[in-house]
Design a protein around this motif. Sequence first.
Motif, PDB file in Angstrom:
ATOM      1  N   HIS A 169       4.958   6.595   7.784  1.00  0.00           N
ATOM      2  CA  HIS A 169       3.582   6.491   8.274  1.00  0.00           C
ATOM      3  C   HIS A 169       3.280   7.621   9.253  1.00  0.00           C
ATOM      4  CE1 HIS A 169       3.367   2.134   7.084  1.00  0.00           C
ATOM      5  NE2 HIS A 169       4.670   2.228   7.275  1.00  0.00           N
ATOM      6  N   ASP A 225      -0.301   8.756  11.901  1.00  0.00           N
ATOM      7  CA  ASP A 225      -1.727   8.797  12.216  1.00  0.00           C
ATOM      8  C   ASP A 225      -1.984  10.073  12.993  1.00  0.00           C
ATOM      9  OD1 ASP A 225      -0.917   8.234  14.832  1.00  0.00           O
ATOM     10  OD2 ASP A 225      -1.738   6.231  14.859  1.00  0.00           O
ATOM     11  N   THR A 247      -4.756   6.137   3.500  1.00  0.00           N
ATOM     12  CA  THR A 247      -4.635   4.688   3.349  1.00  0.00           C
ATOM     13  C   THR A 247      -5.612   4.020   4.305  1.00  0.00           C
ATOM     14  OG1 THR A 247      -2.958   4.464   5.078  1.00  0.00           O
ATOM     15  CG2 THR A 247      -2.157   4.825   2.832  1.00  0.00           C
ATOM     16  N   ASN A 248      -5.811   2.747   4.110  1.00  0.00           N
ATOM     17  CA  ASN A 248      -6.563   1.969   5.078  1.00  0.00           C
ATOM     18  C   ASN A 248      -5.646   1.681   6.249  1.00  0.00           C
ATOM     19  OD1 ASN A 248      -8.922   1.765   3.537  1.00  0.00           O
ATOM     20  ND2 ASN A 248      -8.110   0.029   2.405  1.00  0.00           N
ATOM     21  N   ALA A 249      -6.189   1.724   7.418  1.00  0.00           N
ATOM     22  CA  ALA A 249      -5.419   1.416   8.616  1.00  0.00           C
ATOM     23  C   ALA A 249      -6.379   0.878   9.659  1.00  0.00           C
ATOM     24  CB  ALA A 249      -4.698   2.656   9.136  1.00  0.00           C
TER      25      ALA A 249
END
Length: 133
Positions: A103, A105, A123-125
């Motif tokens: 992952h 961000d 992706t959705n987060a």
Amino acid sequence: MTTFEWRGPFTNLEVNALHADAFDHRPFDDDWQAQLDRHSLGWVTARASGDLVGFVNVVWDGLLHAFIQDTAVAGRAQRQGIGVRLIAMARENAQAAGCEWLHVDFDDHLRAFYFDACGFTPTNAGLIQLKGE
């Protein structure tokens, strides 16, 4: 020539200075050694002429998920592929440790770096800002 090393040696002073340069803030006095010992699967260092010019931390949940944190490249060494190689080594070593997901961000201005150069997919987060509530 830049050399890269998984779990490469570093000093707190080096990482604090690099982090300040890469993220444009004053140097802190963080204890990176202690933080990484407690929370990290590992990290990647990049050195040029002995100087720390790149660093990325790979934290994990101890099982299947690894998380990229603090990708930093010295200002003088940016745009030379160092960040891409840091992420590639982080990915290789997370996979070798049995992680199934990596992952990350990041701020919007880094989309091309992470999506195009490093191979991450959108992706959705979700995010909740805790400071300032």
